[in-house]
Design an enzyme around this catalytic site. Structure first.
Site, PDB file in Angstrom:
ATOM      1  N   TYR A 188     -11.001  -4.879   2.776  1.00 33.40           N
ATOM      2  CA  TYR A 188     -10.048  -4.450   3.876  1.00 33.40           C
ATOM      3  C   TYR A 188     -11.031  -4.109   5.177  1.00 33.40           C
ATOM      4  CZ  TYR A 188      -6.661  -1.634   6.342  1.00 33.40           C
ATOM      5  OH  TYR A 188      -5.386  -1.022   7.291  1.00 33.40           O
ATOM      6  N   GLU A 210       1.039  -1.110   0.024  1.00 37.64           N
ATOM      7  CA  GLU A 210       0.013   0.153  -0.085  1.00 37.64           C
ATOM      8  C   GLU A 210       0.764   1.141   0.093  1.00 37.64           C
ATOM      9  OE1 GLU A 210      -4.155  -1.378   2.549  1.00 37.64           O
ATOM     10  OE2 GLU A 210      -2.669  -0.244   3.478  1.00 37.64           O
ATOM     11  N   ASP A 254      -5.958   8.304  10.868  1.00 40.09           N
ATOM     12  CA  ASP A 254      -4.549   7.881  11.292  1.00 40.09           C
ATOM     13  C   ASP A 254      -4.169   8.324  12.768  1.00 40.09           C
ATOM     14  OD1 ASP A 254      -3.652   6.247   8.973  1.00 40.09           O
ATOM     15  OD2 ASP A 254      -3.970   8.213   8.038  1.00 40.09           O
TER      16      ASP A 254
END
Lengths: 448, 266
Positions: B167, B41, B52
């Site tokens: 995912y 990725e 994040d």
């Protein structure tokens, strides 16, 4: 529409349209107007061709091409829940009754519409009225939305509330409502803003809230929102994010707007009573844009009323020196919504500057972007210096010290009123009071 | 078929491109591939990475100091593709840099660079209509996130829109390492299995060999991000070698070839 900025009309994905069926409130007069014109825009100054067009496509959370819901998957279920709960609450007379009562007995509504006689005489031109949101409990309009969302939190059975704050007014209002309703409260605030709005930091702590300083990026409102979103992604099952402006993912821009509509609703009735006519101009400052959209909304169909939003012109025109999104920005996605954004050529979000922490933000509420593209509202900047000057002027002519945010609206009135006729009327929204800004005013005004 | 997991569990390795600079990123990625990563990725740094945790935030800041752009990440992808024909390459980005480049241009350049797919963190399926059209037109695989908070109806939509793999986010929260993989993770993978035959890669919080092996018990692949980025942060001057060692350690336990041959992912 999917993801891509287009000036063309939004296509409605079938599943999204299905979801929209239960969302009557999202389809307001303006949204229909914007969507039913042939290219999603109307020319400046021209009334949208709304009423004649085909039935408007229904897509929740879109204002023209702007708005939407651009968040990590983890938050989608919580946004759906908020959307559902809000739709139910809107139809529940008990909810409305309780909110109205709190607005009246706790927050201090209705707020006066005050004729600024000495300011009017001094500027010479339009009659200037001030909508006194600064007189509300906690010192700004923010309490309208916090009470509304607070009651939604109760309905959803959550007990922990998080919020971001720039100037600290939304943080104080959130901390206040959490104390009132018995919720745990965490407020994220950029450390730069904590420095310049020290008094509000103390107020929040006194009210029992935890204030968490955010030390990333420009250490202002944008960074506080990033951190609040990270908290929310982590604690979404137990926590409500009490967003303080008409920003973020759907349904926030609609929810927050609706809770502030009371400003314009009152002002419209008050001016009709005082002057037996509508104003020529409304002026309000625009950070995210909650006080301005609340002021503008009930006047949208009054096509002769000009709506003026005032952005932070800061200290210059270079990227990084201001927060005038409609002057230096372009469409993009930040923090959940598609709107005008100050950004560089590679899509990184720009730093901003304003003397006023509440306007110091690189994006703007999506409904403002649509109003601007449709030509229904105009957006102009006022500089730091103009806002500071307007603060002194209002203090000395009317005995009112406005918040630095609201002083930007006053600065525009100073420029505009003298060019208007004596028979014309303008309303300026004084969205908050200036007590919180005393430190900055002392630094800048040199009147000690 | 580069987007294929030849081993079980497959390893999806994340790096923030441009941290500490693009030349080093290239060496890091090649080193991870040599050590056994199945899919890479390529993280595009963004000024406001709301999904994040602190490790990747810091990496993004370092990369942005170098003014790393999406266009440069795509150039890097092309260079990596020259050296690694059978490794999957996914661009991992927030939406705004892609919008700024232009969705059509992004897909065209990505395809030409040999990229296999993309994952856009802040783009849920509801908003993805045009994105899906452009991705399909350029034969790129859109990978979507599935979260423990996603109800079954959403999982169905997510699976239907995804290609390559799905995912699965192991827990609510931002990216970053955790001591334990939550129960959430296993339940989510089980729910996904009911709605899709696509491989499921599990991410968020996997940082050591034990956790990685555990992932293999129920998912097809594990995504490792923050632990790799932290390895880069802690080893200035020998980033690529350190990441190679880390990946080898991570894969130290025997991996099985995928039960029914390589998992076809498109």
């Amino acid at each position: 529409m999917g993801t891509v900025p287009r000036t063309t009309r939004v296509k409605v994905p079938s599943l999204a349209a299905k979801g929209a069926a239960g969302m009557g409130y999202a389809h307001t007069k303006f949204e229909k107007n914007a969507l039913s014109s042939s290219n999603g825009r109307t020319r400046a100054g021209q009334p949208a061709s709304a009423r004649t067009g085909a039935p408007a496509p229904r897509e929740p959370g879109r204002f023209g091409v702007y708005g939407g819901r651009y968040v990590p998957e983890t938050l989608m279920a919580a946004l759906d829940e908020l959307e559902r709960e809000y739709a139910k609450a809107r139809r529940d007379p008990k909810f409305q009754k309780r909110l109205d009562e709190l607005l009246r007995t706790f927050a201090g509504r209705p707020t006066p519409l005050f004729f600024a006689r000495r300011l009017t005489e001094k500027l010479g031109g339009a009659k200037i009225y001030l909508k006194r949101e600064d007189l509300l409990h906690t010192g700004a309009h923010k309490i309208n939305n916090c009470l509304g969302q607070g009651l939604l939190v109760e309905r959803m059975g959550k007990h922990r509330v998080i919020a971001e704050t720039g100037a600290g007014q939304h943080g104080v209002a959130t901390a206040t409502v959490c104390a009132l309703l018995g919720f745990e409260c965490v407020v994220y605030m950029g450390t730069e803003d904590m420095r310049r709005q020290e008094l509000n930091v103390f107020r929040m702590r006194l009210l029992g809230a935890e204030v968490r300083g955010v030390d990333s990026g420009s250490r202002t409102l944008k960074d506080a929102i990033n951190e609040a979103m990270r908290d929310w992604v982590t604690n979404v099952r137990t926590t409500h994010y009490l967003l303080g402006s008409v920003l973020g993912a759907h349904p926030y821009p609609t929810v927050v707007r609706d809770f502030h509509r009371v400003i314009g609703r009152e002002a419209r009735a008050q001016i009709l009573k005082a002057e037996s006519k509508l104003p020529s101009v409304l002026i309000a400052c625009v950070g995210g844009g909650s006080n301005s959209i609340g002021m503008f909304y009930d006047f949208l169909d009054d096509k002769k009323v000009r709506l003026i939003g005032v952005e932070a012109g800061g200290r210059g025109d270079a990227l990084g020196d201001h927060a005038a999104r409609f002057r230096g920005g372009s469409p993009g996605v930040l923090q959940g919504t598609y709107s005008y954004v100050l950004q560089d050529s590679t899509g990184q979000i720009a730093l901003t500057h304003s003397v006023s922490a509440g306007l110091d933000y690189p994006s703007v509420g999506p409904e403002h972007a649509a109003l601007r593209d449709a030509g229904r509202a105009e957006y102009v900047p006022a500089s730091d210096a103009e806002a500071l000057e307007a603060t002194t002027l209002l203090a000395r002519t009317e005995g009112i010290i406005p918040a630095l945010e609201s002083a930007h609206a006053v600065a525009e009135a100073v420029k505009r009123a003298p060019k208007m006729r004596n028979s014309e009327v303008m309303i300026v929204n004084i969205s908050g009071r200036g007590d919180k800004d005393i430190g900055i005013l002392r630094e800048n005004l040199k009147i000690d | 078929m580069p987007l294929t997991f030849y081993n079980k569990p497959g390893l999806v390795a994340y790096v923030t491109c441009g941290d500490p600079d693009l030349v080093t990123t290239r060496a890091i990625v090649l080193s991870a591939i040599e050590a056994g990563a199945d899919v890479i990725e390529l993280g595009v740094p963004f000024s406001d990475p709301v999904a994040d945790g602190p490790v990747i935030q810091r990496a993004s800041e370092r990369a942005l100091k170098q003014r790393t752009s999406l266009a440069e990440v795509l150039t890097l992808a092309a260079e990596i593709r020259e050296h690694a024909q059978s490794t999957g390459l996914i661009v991992f980005s927030y939406l705004n840099p892609i919008l700024r480049l232009g969705l059509g241009k992004f897909c065209k350049v990505a395809r030409a660079a040999g990229v296999d797919g993309a994952l856009v963190t802040d783009l849920p399926v509801e908003e993805a209509r045009e994105y899906l059209g452009a991705m399909q037109a350029h034969d790129l695989a859109p990978v979507f996130l599935a979260a423990p908070t996603s109800p079954d109806a959403r999982l169905k939509r997510i699976a239907a829109a995804s290609r390559g793999f799905v995912y699965a986010v192991s827990r609510t929260g931002v990216t970053g390492q955790r001591q334990q993989l939550a129960d959430d993770a296993c339940k989510l993978v089980t729910r996904l299995r009911r709605v899709t035959k696509l491989p499921v890669a599990l991410g968020f919080g996997i940082s050591n060999a034990e956790q990685f092996a555990q992932v293999g018990e129920f998912a097809d692949a594990g995504v490792v991000g923050s632990a790799i980025v932290e390895t880069i942060e802690r080893n200035p001057g020998r980033e690529a070698a350190a990441v190679g060692e880390f990946v080898r350690k991570l894969l130290a336990r025997d991996r099985q070839p995928s039960a029914s041959g390589p998992l076809q992912t498109t």
